[in-house]
Design an enzyme around this catalytic site. Sequence first.
Site, PDB file in Angstrom:
ATOM      1  CE  LYS A   1     -10.819   1.492 -10.050  1.00  0.00           C
ATOM      2  NZ  LYS A   1     -10.765   2.097 -11.386  1.00  0.00           N
TER       3      LYS A   1
ATOM      4  CG  ASP B   1     -13.260   4.146 -12.485  1.00  0.00           C
ATOM      5  OD1 ASP B   1     -13.414   3.498 -11.425  1.00  0.00           O
ATOM      6  OD2 ASP B   1     -12.184   4.672 -12.812  1.00  0.00           O
TER       7      ASP B   1
ATOM      8  CD  GLU C   1       0.315   9.707   5.979  1.00  0.00           C
ATOM      9  OE1 GLU C   1       0.219   9.765   7.223  1.00  0.00           O
ATOM     10  OE2 GLU C   1       1.178  10.332   5.340  1.00  0.00           O
TER      11      GLU C   1
ATOM     12  CB  CYS D   1       6.014  14.045   7.862  1.00  0.00           C
ATOM     13  SG  CYS D   1       7.747  13.595   7.708  1.00  0.00           S
ATOM     14  CE1 TYR D   2       8.532  21.560   4.579  1.00  0.00           C
ATOM     15  CE2 TYR D   2       6.177  21.998   4.344  1.00  0.00           C
ATOM     16  CZ  TYR D   2       7.488  22.430   4.288  1.00  0.00           C
ATOM     17  OH  TYR D   2       7.767  23.736   3.960  1.00  0.00           O
TER      18      TYR D   2
ATOM     19  N   GLY E   1       6.045  16.445   3.027  1.00  0.00           N
ATOM     20  CA  GLY E   1       6.539  17.097   1.817  1.00  0.00           C
ATOM     21  C   GLY E   1       8.046  16.996   1.740  1.00  0.00           C
TER      22      GLY E   1
HETATM   23  N1  GLN Z   1      11.425  16.961   4.099  1.00  0.00           N
HETATM   24  C1  GLN Z   1      11.164  16.769   5.485  1.00  0.00           C
HETATM   25  C2  GLN Z   1      12.219  15.877   6.138  1.00  0.00           C
HETATM   26  O1  GLN Z   1      13.053  15.335   5.463  1.00  0.00           O
HETATM   27  C3  GLN Z   1       9.795  16.149   5.666  1.00  0.00           C
HETATM   28  C4  GLN Z   1       9.754  14.743   5.141  1.00  0.00           C
HETATM   29  C5  GLN Z   1       8.333  14.235   5.009  1.00  0.00           C
HETATM   30  O2  GLN Z   1       7.365  14.965   5.077  1.00  0.00           O
HETATM   31  N2  GLN Z   1       8.197  12.954   4.748  1.00  0.00           N
HETATM   32  O3  GLN Z   1      12.231  15.716   7.346  1.00  0.00           O
END
Ligand code: GLN
Length: 553
Positions: free
Chosen positions: A409, A266, A210, A121-122, A94
Amino acid sequence: ASDVYKRQDLSYGGNNKDRMKFRLAETYLLLAEARLMQNNAQEMVLVIDFGGQYNQLIARRVRESGVYCEIVSYKHSLEAIKAKNPKGIIFTGGPNSAYLEDSPTIDPEIYTWGVPVLGICYGSQLMMHMLGGHVCVAPEREYGKTVVDLDTTSPMFAGLSEKNVCWMSHNDYIETAAPGFKIVASTPNCPVAAAEDAARKLYCVQFHPEVLHTENGTKMLSNFVYNVCGCAGTWKMDSFVEQTVAELKERIGDGKVLCALSGGVDSSVCAAMLAKAIGKQLTCVFVDHGLLRKNEREEVCAVFGEGGQFDINFICVDARERFYSKLAGVTAPEGKRKIIGEEFIRVFEEEAKKIGAVDYLAQGTIYPDVVESGLGGESATIKSHHNVGGLPDFVDFKEIVEPLRDLFKDEVRQSGRELGLPENLVARQPFPGPGLAIRIIGDVTPEKVAIVQDADAIYREEVDKLPMSERPSQYFAALTNMRSVGVMGDERTYDYAIALRAVTTTDFMTAEVTMLPPATITTAANRIVNEVKHINRVLFDYTTKPPATIEFE
Ligand code: GLN
């Protein structure tokens, strides 16, 4: 459901349009509830979206490994999450910083409830921040492919080598892991590239497994769903098709279903699914608006029409003249789109009127059309199926049926294959609802349509000679409104320039230009100027999206 409709019929006192809208909203609500119950039976992993760019990719990768996966916003209560009965939870990335006051967060009970959690990540930063680790701005931010040292004794990295190229995209980092966590991956700039607390079944990775740039990323996710969550892997397209056909049979009974067939993937798979389930109770209406690709109408009619693969009622409406006369002289892209969308609905309604009341209206809505976005509105965003351009107001039906609502899809294509649809239909490129009208700059005439159809067919034929893996995601010809001087047989010509486009994309939100082999382009160009009258110049579009869009208008 019928109670809801009765209630609504009373309060709207016959206002057809409002009643339809309300019916639609109610139908979606009932469907959502029904789906919730159904999901409790289906083994699933839940992706909690914190606004990550790749949320849909996570779900696709999990599904590829044989486990059903859905995406919900982080804004849902823990109760709602528990009601889904997931075998595992994945937090997405995020744009926010986990240590800031107003950043998206989650009920901390998620960590003690006993279901494994993987933070990406986030998501990893949030988990660490909430559990007592230290997350802050990274001295060296990382972006792109990065070699990561893995501890392959972690169940996440089982079967991998100790060095693995991973995709990084972060400004913040985990400076110290939370108590109880063991660091299982690092890079020179990122001391905690992955960590785990096996006892609490909590896992986190700073990189993005991913994304296909991460080597073995799919393996890591499948390690999580099998080795950590203990999934059995029951999500398979053949069983999905079989089960959905059985469900449709039961739900529809001896009811009548109407389906607007566009010839796209679809709606074709949706129609094939219903054809298998209910045969002659299905009527498909296919509108030839005169803006289809070359031979497209014939191809659709061969599959769904008389003597085709299915025993259904198939109506092919030749509305070419209607569309051409409405479009005559119209040059504004939005104007063209609007006219086509509206006219399509009118034609469809007229056909529907001839058929009379039906019980169900079938739509080829797929999962990306309905998936919630993490940072979006508070409630689920519901889009009507974009290819149909809004719902007809005057078609008399009781409920909507959307058999592909849960599928991505690639899964829709796979289902199509299971249903025996021909490969050219199943592997078809995306094609916009307004068709060739938005691949002809300026006003549309039958002559211009024929020019672009012929050029496009030649170009596709040449590109299709490449092996599958080298073909772009989308490739087509568009007619520029530009004319220029040429020479042919010693004579001056003054004719149109055609533009060729080829892009590679995974999500169609962004796209890169595909570098086709020079021989493919020159052969196509050569053939086009030779075989298509009124083309004396071929241009290639070298623009990415953004700033250009994939289509020209
Ligand atoms: N915003 C957070 C960062 O800059 C997470 C980034 C992300 O989830 N790609 O580290």
